[in-house]
Design an enzyme around this catalytic site. Structure first.
Site, PDB file in Angstrom:
ATOM      1  N   SER A  40     -24.397  31.803  26.581  1.00  0.00           N
ATOM      2  CA  SER A  40     -25.448  30.802  27.200  1.00  0.00           C
ATOM      3  C   SER A  40     -25.421  29.568  26.318  1.00  0.00           C
ATOM      4  CB  SER A  40     -26.739  31.332  27.447  1.00  0.00           C
ATOM      5  OG  SER A  40     -26.750  32.542  28.503  1.00  0.00           O
ATOM      6  N   CYS A  44     -21.223  21.452  27.160  1.00  0.00           N
ATOM      7  CA  CYS A  44     -21.465  20.269  27.514  1.00  0.00           C
ATOM      8  C   CYS A  44     -22.179  19.297  26.294  1.00  0.00           C
ATOM      9  CB  CYS A  44     -22.457  19.765  28.710  1.00  0.00           C
ATOM     10  SG  CYS A  44     -22.254  21.193  29.775  1.00  0.00           S
TER      11      CYS A  44
HETATM   12  C1  LIG Z   1     -16.956  19.389  25.865  1.00  0.00           C
HETATM   13  C2  LIG Z   1     -17.352  20.072  27.283  1.00  0.00           C
HETATM   14  C3  LIG Z   1     -18.433  18.871  28.124  1.00  0.00           C
HETATM   15  C4  LIG Z   1     -18.794  19.493  29.134  1.00  0.00           C
HETATM   16  N1  LIG Z   1     -19.601  18.533  29.724  1.00  0.00           N
HETATM   17  C5  LIG Z   1     -20.093  18.764  31.172  1.00  0.00           C
HETATM   18  C6  LIG Z   1     -20.836  18.188  31.917  1.00  0.00           C
HETATM   19  O1  LIG Z   1     -21.320  16.988  31.131  1.00  0.00           O
HETATM   20  N2  LIG Z   1     -21.375  18.518  33.065  1.00  0.00           N
HETATM   21  C7  LIG Z   1     -20.901  19.462  33.531  1.00  0.00           C
HETATM   22  O2  LIG Z   1     -21.239  19.906  34.616  1.00  0.00           O
HETATM   23  N3  LIG Z   1     -20.060  20.436  33.018  1.00  0.00           N
HETATM   24  C8  LIG Z   1     -19.825  19.926  31.828  1.00  0.00           C
HETATM   25  N4  LIG Z   1     -18.815  20.973  31.061  1.00  0.00           N
HETATM   26  C9  LIG Z   1     -18.235  22.065  31.844  1.00  0.00           C
HETATM   27  C10 LIG Z   1     -19.098  23.515  31.852  1.00  0.00           C
HETATM   28  O3  LIG Z   1     -19.252  23.519  30.490  1.00  0.00           O
HETATM   29  C11 LIG Z   1     -18.412  24.513  32.284  1.00  0.00           C
HETATM   30  O4  LIG Z   1     -18.004  23.918  33.776  1.00  0.00           O
HETATM   31  C12 LIG Z   1     -19.381  25.636  32.404  1.00  0.00           C
HETATM   32  O5  LIG Z   1     -19.627  26.194  30.851  1.00  0.00           O
HETATM   33  C13 LIG Z   1     -18.513  26.633  32.998  1.00  0.00           C
HETATM   34  O6  LIG Z   1     -19.235  28.191  33.115  1.00  0.00           O
HETATM   35  P1  LIG Z   1     -18.593  29.281  33.157  1.00  0.00           P
HETATM   36  O7  LIG Z   1     -19.641  30.552  32.973  1.00  0.00           O
HETATM   37  O8  LIG Z   1     -17.598  29.356  34.534  1.00  0.00           O
HETATM   38  O9  LIG Z   1     -17.484  29.442  32.017  1.00  0.00           O
HETATM   39  P2  LIG Z   1     -17.641  29.145  30.447  1.00  0.00           P
HETATM   40  O10 LIG Z   1     -18.644  28.617  30.044  1.00  0.00           O
HETATM   41  O11 LIG Z   1     -16.099  28.853  29.772  1.00  0.00           O
HETATM   42  O12 LIG Z   1     -17.939  30.742  30.036  1.00  0.00           O
HETATM   43  C14 LIG Z   1     -16.987  32.032  30.226  1.00  0.00           C
HETATM   44  C15 LIG Z   1     -17.040  32.748  28.888  1.00  0.00           C
HETATM   45  O13 LIG Z   1     -16.202  33.915  29.251  1.00  0.00           O
HETATM   46  C16 LIG Z   1     -15.722  34.354  28.089  1.00  0.00           C
HETATM   47  N5  LIG Z   1     -14.434  35.147  28.417  1.00  0.00           N
HETATM   48  C17 LIG Z   1     -13.432  34.850  29.006  1.00  0.00           C
HETATM   49  N6  LIG Z   1     -12.612  35.665  29.239  1.00  0.00           N
HETATM   50  C18 LIG Z   1     -13.185  36.833  28.677  1.00  0.00           C
HETATM   51  C19 LIG Z   1     -12.840  38.053  28.522  1.00  0.00           C
HETATM   52  N7  LIG Z   1     -11.584  38.552  28.948  1.00  0.00           N
HETATM   53  N8  LIG Z   1     -13.520  39.096  28.164  1.00  0.00           N
HETATM   54  C20 LIG Z   1     -14.990  38.648  27.465  1.00  0.00           C
HETATM   55  N9  LIG Z   1     -15.191  37.208  27.763  1.00  0.00           N
HETATM   56  C21 LIG Z   1     -14.598  36.617  28.210  1.00  0.00           C
HETATM   57  C22 LIG Z   1     -15.529  33.205  27.172  1.00  0.00           C
HETATM   58  O14 LIG Z   1     -15.570  33.218  25.756  1.00  0.00           O
HETATM   59  C23 LIG Z   1     -16.728  32.252  27.657  1.00  0.00           C
HETATM   60  O15 LIG Z   1     -17.891  32.618  27.052  1.00  0.00           O
HETATM   61  C24 LIG Z   1     -18.395  20.756  30.009  1.00  0.00           C
HETATM   62  C25 LIG Z   1     -17.395  21.426  29.047  1.00  0.00           C
HETATM   63  C26 LIG Z   1     -17.046  20.834  28.000  1.00  0.00           C
HETATM   64  C27 LIG Z   1     -15.998  21.934  27.239  1.00  0.00           C
END
Ligand SMILES: Cc1cc2nc3c(=O)[nH]c(=O)nc-3n(C[C@H](O)[C@H](O)[C@H](O)COP(=O)(O)OP(=O)(O)OC[C@H]3O[C@@H](n4cnc5c(N)ncnc54)[C@H](O)[C@@H]3O)c2cc1C
Length: 450
Positions: A40, A44
């Site tokens: 968590s 961003c």
């Molecule tokens: C620098 C940056 C700035 C951003 N700014 C914004 C913003 O201003 N506004 C906005 O809306 N969004 C923003 N984002 C995008 C936002 O962070 C992502 O869209 C969001 O985190 C996606 O959530 P998620 O849970 O889908 O994936 P993630 O947050 O990527 O989480 C996926 C998790 O799965 C884990 N994982 C992957 N494969 C495996 C596996 N095989 N086994 C175990 N664990 C695994 C990874 O380690 C990761 O922790 C930004 C992203 C970045 C990098």
């Protein structure tokens, strides 16, 4: 007891897991597999940590693994899912520290594996001093590099993460050049609005070198990064940051035979259940989402959607009936004093889809023009000729501009026309806006053209 396995412990995965646990308590055994040590966390926030506007990395963690465990989740950090068997209904997971494999049975599986950064085959991408901007570990590595004498930065990629990192470098007094193959930064905007961004970046001292892809990243005599070479020239760099976008991290799902769409994301129904697979759910950056105005499936990697997906999935696992109704492509970002917002279709994109469109751009003021801190705001509106349906809106302007995009987003979400928006009862007092809200000045102009 319901066995729930969640792959990925960030925005989508952790919120799905927490929603299930909060609702079912002892009736659910919720295992979360997260290969990193963080859960968590706010990726961003990385640009603002690097800029010195917040501490990191701990301050960017909304809920630590320990806090999740205290809430009853079986949070397994340092565990990587390596295979899904949708028929046997098991996940194979490796404990990374020991290399031990475990087979975990599930009644419900949540795939929330996020996205992978795009890495074209550019020589020198792995040189010391070259960093991605994706994980908190990337943030720590960038901070370590910045502890050395860093005077010049090159950012490769002029999407929103690239330009937010340009702002961070600028705030630290580092001379910054952004390079991209597109002639203008932020290709999510129309070229005329991109030109405003590039002009404003220039005034802030951030150089933009567009129009040519990066050919190589080269090292100096000390083996560290020294320059970035494009068709336009060679740009000296003590640090290089990569912001070339992301693709769905859907390899595990693909290997398990789960359906992927044209954009490489997992295909789900509107309840976020993987198409054709009862009890297997997917959300966040690893899935495709439906664009409401056009019905197209897109990959939109944003935290806003990932968190909503987690809530929908968690609720549906516990017997609820929530849908994720789609997206309209809303985004906002900031580069120094400049705020940039966009929603819906770009002008050329709308024409490519066969729509007959009109567009208009206005320049107004963020506040009543007589206030000393009023600044310029540019609003572009794209509408369908004949019906007047609002199709897209783009905003570039001084502080107070960016979040105005939400009015246009709400209007597009509801299928409103430019005339409807022009009639909306929006708030006004001199410190907030001119009497006519800038978005309404733009829709009023376009309403006269449709
Ligand atoms: C620098 C940056 C700035 C951003 N700014 C914004 C913003 O201003 N506004 C906005 O809306 N969004 C923003 N984002 C995008 C936002 O962070 C992502 O869209 C969001 O985190 C996606 O959530 P998620 O849970 O889908 O994936 P993630 O947050 O990527 O989480 C996926 C998790 O799965 C884990 N994982 C992957 N494969 C495996 C596996 N095989 N086994 C175990 N664990 C695994 C990874 O380690 C990761 O922790 C930004 C992203 C970045 C990098």
């Amino acid at each position: 007891v319901l066995n729930v396995v969640v792959i990925g412990g960030d925005a989508c995965g952790a919120s799905a897991a927490s929603t299930v646990k909060r609702s079912l308590r002892d009736e659910a055994n919720v295992i979360v597999l997260e290969r990193q040590s963080w859960t968590s966390y706010a990726a961003c926030g990385i640009p603002y940590w690097i800029a010195g506007q917040t501490d990191g990395p701990d301050a960017l963690v909304a809920r630590s693994p320990e806090a999740h465990r205290a809430n009853g989740l079986d949070m397994r950090t340092g565990w990587e899912a390596t295979a899904i068997d949708p028929v046997a209904r098991t996940v194979t997971a490796r404990e990374l520290a020991s290399g031990t494999d475990h087979v975990l049975p599930f009644d419900h599986l949540v795939i929330a594996t996020g996205a992978s950064p795009v890495r074209p085959p550019i020589p020198g991408l792995d040189l010391p001093g070259v960093h991605g901007v994706q994980t908190l570990d990337d943030g720590s590595a960038i901070m370590e590099s910045l502890a050395d004498d860093v005077q010049r930065a090159v950012i490769i990629g002029a999407g929103y993460i690239g330009i937010e990192m340009a702002e961070a470098m600028c705030d630290r007094g580092v001379a910054t050049t952004v390079v991209d193959q597109a002639p203008q930064p932020m290709t999510t905007m129309d070229p005329d609005m991109g030109a405003l961004i590039s002009e404003a970046m220039g005034k802030m001292g951030i150089a933009y070198q567009g129009g040519s892809p990066v050919q190589a990243i080269e090292s100096g005599p000390d083996g560290r990064v020294a320059r970035v070479v494009t068709g336009e020239g060679s740009f000296d760099a003590d640090i290089v940051l990569i912001g070339l976008g992301v693709r769905p991290n859907a390899g595990l799902a693909q290997a398990a035979g789960l359906p992927l769409g044209d954009r490489g994301g997992i295909v789900t129904d509107d309840h976020m259940q993987v198409q054709g697979h009862d009890g297997i759910w997917a959300g966040g950056d690893c899935v495709e989402v439906v664009d409401r105005p056009t019905g197209r499936r897109l990959h939109v990697a944003l935290g806003t959607h990932a968190n909503k997906h987690g809530r929908v999935i968690g609720t549906n696992i516990t017997g609820g009936d929530l849908v994720f109704p789609g997206v309209v492509g809303t985004a906002v970002s900031k580069i120094c004093a400049l705020e940039v917002g966009r929603v819906g279709l770009r002008e050329a994109e709308a024409r490519d889809l066969g729509l007959d469109v009109v567009s208009g751009t206005i320049r107004a003021s963020t506040k009543a023009h007589y206030l000393r801190d009023a600044g310029p705001i540019h609003v572009k509106v794209i509408a369908e000729r004949g019906t007047g349906r609002l199709l897209g809106c783009q905003i570039v302007g001084q502080p107070g501009s960016g979040k105005r995009i939400d009015v246009a987003a709400t209007a597009i979400w509801n299928g409103m026309t430019v005339e409807d928006v022009t009639s909306l009862d929006l708030a006004y007092a001199p410190p907030f806006s001119p009497v006519w809200d800038p978005v309404q000045i733009a829709t009023r102009k376009v309403a006269g053209m449709v």
